[in-house]
Design an enzyme around this catalytic site. Structure first.
Site, PDB file in Angstrom:
ATOM      1  CG  HIS A  64      -1.935   0.768   1.051  1.00  0.00           C
ATOM      2  ND1 HIS A  64      -3.229   0.529   0.356  1.00  0.00           N
ATOM      3  CD2 HIS A  64      -2.444   2.003   1.344  1.00  0.00           C
ATOM      4  CE1 HIS A  64      -4.285   1.280   0.362  1.00  0.00           C
ATOM      5  NE2 HIS A  64      -3.264   2.655   1.062  1.00  0.00           N
ATOM      6  CE1 TYR A  96       0.901   1.886  -5.286  1.00  0.00           C
ATOM      7  CE2 TYR A  96       2.302   3.300  -3.764  1.00  0.00           C
ATOM      8  CZ  TYR A  96       0.961   3.175  -4.492  1.00  0.00           C
ATOM      9  OH  TYR A  96      -0.089   4.025  -4.305  1.00  0.00           O
ATOM     10  CD  GLU A 146      -5.407   6.263  -1.520  1.00  0.00           C
ATOM     11  OE1 GLU A 146      -4.475   6.356  -2.209  1.00  0.00           O
ATOM     12  OE2 GLU A 146      -6.112   6.489  -0.796  1.00  0.00           O
ATOM     13  CG  HIS A 151     -10.650   2.402   2.003  1.00  0.00           C
ATOM     14  ND1 HIS A 151     -11.256   2.645   3.244  1.00  0.00           N
ATOM     15  CD2 HIS A 151      -9.358   2.424   2.382  1.00  0.00           C
ATOM     16  CE1 HIS A 151     -10.485   2.949   4.131  1.00  0.00           C
ATOM     17  NE2 HIS A 151      -9.265   2.689   3.651  1.00  0.00           N
ATOM     18  CG  ASN A 152     -10.502  -2.800  -2.993  1.00  0.00           C
ATOM     19  OD1 ASN A 152     -11.281  -1.954  -3.264  1.00  0.00           O
ATOM     20  ND2 ASN A 152      -9.511  -3.166  -3.890  1.00  0.00           N
ATOM     21  NE  ARG A 176      -7.579  12.235   5.907  1.00  0.00           N
ATOM     22  CZ  ARG A 176      -8.625  11.302   5.699  1.00  0.00           C
ATOM     23  NH1 ARG A 176      -9.932  11.923   6.111  1.00  0.00           N
ATOM     24  NH2 ARG A 176      -8.255  10.083   6.053  1.00  0.00           N
ATOM     25  CD  GLN A 182      -8.902   2.899   9.059  1.00  0.00           C
ATOM     26  OE1 GLN A 182      -9.357   3.497   8.218  1.00  0.00           O
ATOM     27  NE2 GLN A 182      -8.038   2.236   9.059  1.00  0.00           N
ATOM     28  N   GLY A 218      -2.261   7.160  -8.728  1.00  0.00           N
ATOM     29  CA  GLY A 218      -3.357   6.194  -8.842  1.00  0.00           C
ATOM     30  C   GLY A 218      -2.862   5.344  -7.487  1.00  0.00           C
TER      31      GLY A 218
END
Ligand SMILES: Nc1ncnc2c1ncn2[C@@H]1O[C@H](COP(=O)(O)OP(=O)(O)O)[C@@H](O)[C@H]1O
Ligand SMILES: [Mg+2]
Lengths: 757, 89, 228, 89
Positions: free
Chosen positions: A67, A70, A112, A114-115, A135, A257, A549
């Protein structure tokens, strides 16, 4: 060992911080905890010249994860085209790329994933995904003006998938609506391969004058580092490494979260105001790996060091360890580097917005990140070691399934008995039916910029105080990528660009999110490698550099890998937004033509999947032709010759015509002379590089001439009028019936109700 | 068969961020109510259930609380069952 | 015309209202921070939409205690035109400046769509120049727009001609299917007894330019400037 | 001064329609939970308050429940006050 990571960690923490500790004392459990291999651990010990302590190891683990670091994709991403005349901030330099749109303005945008968090807690996972990408955009100094969401779920006959879909949609709407950023587009696709592993990609777009572009740097020795926003809790500790674990559900530890869009709204306004004061040196959001990654990245950009006193970090819970504070992913927090001596001005601004802030450190002139708690140095690491994650290239092997699926022979398929039945079935199926039940829950017009909202090929926003507009679309076609990774990925880029072109916008830049299975499986790595090549091929040909990306790997559940799903977010520019075009048919008597091939192919089509239960074929795209087609369509629109333009995608010509008819609430009569073409190929065949246009009959000569000039065929296929859709004698659909089927299809599937037919 | 009154209380787990509670707390202090702390917002779902016995009712309530009324990833639940004393309210 | 747009933490249609009033309507417009208390000197006060204080507890419940609401009350009794749009309507209800309360939409979910409105009265400074035979089109975007009032209150609203807008179909009929959120009697907007305070769920500020899909919102701004 | 635990329960008045309750009810019956009726959704707000006595605490709680935590046009409230038995949780 079913233990919450913080607890497990605290035991080993003592062990690791013991100065007599040697490398061999690190247990496999600890390594697993930080998602690190033993050889990586040894490498770290070499770099530091000593064994890392627990806090340090956690920081390495997070920053060396896929994340943040890479590890598996960096070498591949380097091959993507990232340069162009309009690029102001290129891929990877800052939190998002910036593109010049003229009039001294820039657009900042990024997509982005968030899977994994969404698989565990879909509402909050999706909501915090939206919060995170917002953000990234205002960190650049831009005002966020649009959101798009690209979603993938398993079959909706499974109640768990329906729950996931509904909760994700709810979470996205909750966050975007509350912060007041319109959600103006996206995708929603169902496929069995996403069973247990949904994909939730969110894109945010912002706008700002060139002069306001802000860098996320921690520079200038002695400048204070301020943490603004939410208090820090144990939220998502290990989120960054968690994204590289193969089974998120089982390994969900730490605290989920929960986002606070209200707080985010205050952060947006206060940060933009703070930037205006001139007292801000750098602004960096806290995302994956929290304080660790934001401090490290900000210092790395300026080649400075940074010293954090974590005792000054305000907490929501008691008993947080330094490790947890450094890795907490509590949402809605920003790091602000202030000009020394001007902190008070910033405190005044944040205070007025009701936000809490603490000075938690300072910029230093060495090149280390130092973490202090009490009198103790909890961590000291040269920043370059953290930002240079080792990269891996895995063995690549062409998947066995490819030969089989690509050798598909359409002759073995019988044409459907009832084309009408087949058309209605397609129109009511979740992947094709109207997505309005989703986007009706999204505020699409807040901000007073929305010219074309959800429901078209691409959304269009006006740019206030100029004549310009921007067009936005996200596209992915995992089935095509599955059948031919390189071609399929190129097709996704082409479709995203074509969607934007259909509104009259010139595609100028793209962002991408690479959602793939486990890179350690050679056939999956092959898909990734090839898909990246395909994206590069298409972006080079279409002159749409990649500005940034995100990569999401390990998307699998059990042994099931998801279909390879690169998602492309495309930005287009209209010099004159008044010249925009939409997909709905407009007037009785207007003529219809197809730019490009009249009929498609069965390969990888939704028809083949739905009516024949097959995922097979070998898709093809001619990128040079695609470019000419897009140029032709753009010229037709800018010359004011078209009443409508609509890209032919899933469901082929039938669905394309039906959507334009429904949007305009007007019928058509088609006359196609298609001898030698199977009826299913003609009506449901898919394939890139096709656009259905409509225009006044008297414009045909000019239309044809422009198409000719670009060496693109334009074939007249019918006339607009009436309340029925006559498909050249093959079948007829009634506009009312069709509208109902198309409008209700997805809502019915999502609610779990059994459809009538 | 009897009818039971059920009240299910759903609370966010203690470590989970509670934006609603935090916002209420700061509103209260802005309004001059001092000395108030640890505000947490929860949900209350009340209904009637027809079942053969209180045990049977409890079983159903437990099941639906766990799966539907609360989200075990971030919430806890609690319930109370009683026989209606009267049919007013 | 001098107008002001209030800004609460979490307001998100403040900029849209400002844009519509200053650019489309040509009003001299200012933002007013929620901590101000003096609102005198404006010809129009706009309480914009959004999620003030995150809409926690109930939408508008916290905002109505902001210091600026003292100024709003004072101006309301002086007769200054005050319009609350969406969240602004909710705040006016919570503050007791308009009767009734908001419930969650019947679908429970947030709802965004263009709606058609029937103007029920032109006896307000906001609607004085509207031709009642023309239906208005503007977007709604809310999760709690299901207007509730007791039978008694409704009767009073009706008797005093305080219902300003109703949701209707394209023929002007108020029907169940033209009601997007379950509001009692299809009510989309009401005014107070003295007629200078209007609350409405639909967003006129988002329908004040052709490029945004319609200009019916400007009819309200025109009425206001004509009235002065 | 002592610290009291407070739980305020806010319910919609019985004659007010409860969209959330109705939605939960239809979800429950769609999922096969039968015999469930009169579903109503309410709110629970819990906090701690520092006050000289329970009476003083009660007065404050009453005041803030009436003004902020509930809307008298559509809701009723109820509260319970207790002294914390221990300082855990
Ligand atoms: N999840 C979603 N959120 C917002 N809009 C969506 C979503 N899914 C689909 N849409 C919108 O519905 C329309 C049709 O989507 P799609 O069929 O994917 O378009 P296309 O095939 O042209 O890319 C588009 O305008 C798209 O933006
Ligand atoms: Mg399209």
């Amino acid at each position: 060992m079913e233990l919450y990571c913080g607890i497990l960690y605290r035991e080993d923490y003592e062990l690791l911080t013991d100065s007599t500790n040697t490398e061999t004392s690190v247990t496999d459990d600890v390594l697993r905890e930080v998602s690190m291999t033993r050889s990586e651990y040894d490498h770290i010990a070499d770099l530091l010249g000593r064994a890392p302590n627990g806090v340090e190891l956690g920081m390495f683990g997070a920053l060396w994860s896929e994340h943040c670091g890479y590890q598996h994709s960096r070498p591949l991403l380097k091959t993507l085209p990232t340069e162009g005349d309009r690029i102001l901030i290129g891929a990877g330099e800052e939190n998002a790329g910036a593109v010049d749109i003229g009039d001294g303005l820039a657009v900042v945008f990024k997509i982005e994933s968030h899977n994994h968090p969404s698989a565990v807690e879909p509402f909050e996972g999706a909501a915090t995904g939206v919060g995170g990408i917002i953000r990234d955009i205002f960190t650049m100094g831009a005002r966020p003006i649009a959101l798009l969401d690209s979603l993938r779920f398993g079959d909706l006959s499974n109640p768990r998938n329906r729950y996931l879909a509904q909760a994700v949609i709810g979470g996205i709407g909750h966050y975007g609506n509350c912060v007041g950023i319109p959600t103006i587009g996206g995708e929603f696709v169902i496929d069995n391969s996403y069973d247990g592993n949904p994909l939730v990609n969110a894109m945010c777009v912002g706008i700002l004058p060139h002069s306001r572009i802000t860098r996320a740097v921690a520079s200038g020795k002695g400048n204070p580092v301020i943490l603004v926003g939410a208090d820090t809790g144990r939220d998502g500790v290990h989120g960054a490494t968690f994204a590289s674990l193969e089974n998120p559900q089982e390994s969900a530890r730490g605290v989920v979260q929960v986002g606070n869009p209200f707080l985010e709204k205050l952060l947006i306004e206060s940060c933009l105001e703070a930037l205006e004061s001139g007292a801000v040196v750098g602004l960096q959001d806290l995302g994956a790996a929290g304080l660790t990654s934001s401090a490290v990245e900000a210092a790395d950009r300026s080649g400075s060091g940074i010293r954090l006193n974590i005792d000054s970090v305000s907490r929501r819970t008691t008993g947080l360890t330094p490790y947890e504070i450094m890795l907490s992913e509590s949402q809605e927090r920003m790091l602000v580097v202030a000009e020394l001596g001007r902190e008070a001005e910033l405190f005044e601004i944040f205070d007025r917005w009701g936000l809490h802030c603490d000075i938690i450190g300072e910029v230093t002139d060495d090149t280390d990140i130092v973490v202090i708690s009490g009198q103790k140095e909890e961590a000291r690491i040269p920043i370059k070691h953290l930002t240079n994650a080792p990269t891996y290239e895995y063995p690549v092997s062409r998947p066995d399934y490819l030969d089989q699926v690509q050798s598909f022979d359409p002759c073995l398929i019988t044409e459907p008995n009832s084309l009408k039945q087949c058309a209605l079935e397609l129109l009511g199926s979740p992947n094709i039916a109207s997505k309005s039940c989703i986007y009706q829950t999204y505020d699409q017009t807040v901000g007073s910029n929305t010219v074309i909202p959800c429901g078209s090929d691409a959304a269009v926003l006006r740019v206030k105080d100029t004549r310009r507009g921007i067009a936005l679309s996200t596209d992915g076609n995992s089935r095509m990528v599955f059948l031919n990774p390189r071609i399929g990925a190129a097709m996704a880029v082409a479709e995203a660009a074509r969607n934007v072109v259909c509104t009259g916008a010139l595609p100028i830049a793209a962002t991408n999110c690479l959602n793939f299975g486990s890179p350690t499986v050679p056939s999956v790595y092959f898909q990734l490698v090839e898909a990246v090549k395909g994206i590069g091929d298409a972006c080079r040909e279409l002159n749409t550099p990649i500005t940034g990306g995100n990569v999401s790997l390990y998307n699998e559940s059990g042994d099931q890998q998801i279909q390879p799903t690169p998602i492309i977010g495309m930005l287009g520019l209209l010099d004159d937004v008044e010249k925009r075009c939409n997909l709905g048919f407009v007037d009785e008597g207007d003529r219809i033509a197809v730019l490009g091939s009249v009929h498609g192919k069965l390969d990888g089509s939704e028809y083949l999947k739905i009516a024949q239960g097959l995922t097979a074929g070998n898709p093809h795209i001619d990128l040079a032709f695609e470019r000419r087609l897009q140029s032709a369509c753009l010229e037709l629109i800018t010359e004011g010759l078209l009443s409508s333009a609509h890209d032919v995608s899933e469901g082929g010509l039938t669905v394309c015509i039906a959507e334009s008819a429904i949007a305009g609430q007007i019928g058509v009569e088609l006359n196609i002379n298609a001898i030698d073409v199977r009826t299913d190929e003609l009506w449901f065949g898919e394939g890139p590089s096709r656009i259905v246009i409509s225009y006044k009959p008297e414009q045909w000569n000019r239309v044809n001439a422009i198409a000719d000039k670009h060496e693109v065929s334009a074939t007249e296929i019918g006339t607009i009028g009436g309340k029925a859709l006559e498909f050249a004698g093959d079948f007829t659909l009634c506009l009312n019936e069709l509208t109902t089927v198309w409008n209700k299809g997805l809502g019915t599937a999502l609610s779990g109700a059994v459809s009538d037919d | 068969m009897a009818i039971f009154n059920v009240a299910v209380t759903v609370r966010l787990q203690t470590e989970v961020n509670d934006p609603q509670g935090l916002t209420i707390q700061s509103a209260l202090s802005a309004l001059g109510f001092s000395g108030i702390s640890n505000v947490r917002a929860g949900k209350l779902i009340e209904f009637q259930i027809e079942a053969a016995s209180e045990d049977v009712a409890a079983k159903t309530v437990e099941q639906l609380s766990d799966n539907l009324l609360s989200n075990p990833v971030i919430e806890n639940f609690e319930y109370a069952i009683s026989t209606p004393t009267s049919n007013t309210r | 015309m001098k107008a002001c747009v209030l800004v609460f933490p979490g307001s998100n249609c403040d900029r849209d209202s400002y844009h519509a009033l200053s650019v489309s309507a040509g009003f001299k417009t200012q933002y007013v921070w929620h901590e101000e208390t003096n609102l005198s000197g404006y010809d129009l006060i706009v309480i914009p939409g959004g999620f003030s204080y995150g809409d926690h507890l109930r939408s508008g419940a916290i905002a109505r205690y902001a210091p600026v609401m003292k100024g709003v009350s004072a101006e309301a009794s002086k007769g200054t035109p005050i319009i609350g749009i969406c969240n602004g309507f909710q705040i006016l209800l919570e503050a007791g400046l308009l009767p009734g309360a908001m419930l969650r939409n019947t679908q429970v979910s947030f709802r965004h769509q263009w709606v058609t409105l029937r103007t029920e009265t032109t006896l307000t400074p906001f609607t004085s120049t509207i031709d009642q035979s023309c239906l208005l089109r503007m977007p709604i975007a809310h999760g709690e727009g299901n207007y509730f009032a007791t039978q008694n209150m409704i009767k009073q609203l009706q008797d005093n001609d305080q219902i300003v807008f109703r949701y209707c179909d394209s023929e002007g009929n108020v029907t169940a299917s033209s009601n997007p959120n379950g509001s009692v009697n299809g009510i989309a907007g009401i005014c107070n007894k003295t007629r200078n305070v209007l609350g409405m769920m639909p967003h006129p500020e988002r329908a004040s330019e052709l490029i945004l899909g319609g200009t019916d919102g400007t009819l309200l701004w025109n009425s206001l400037s004509r009235g002065l």
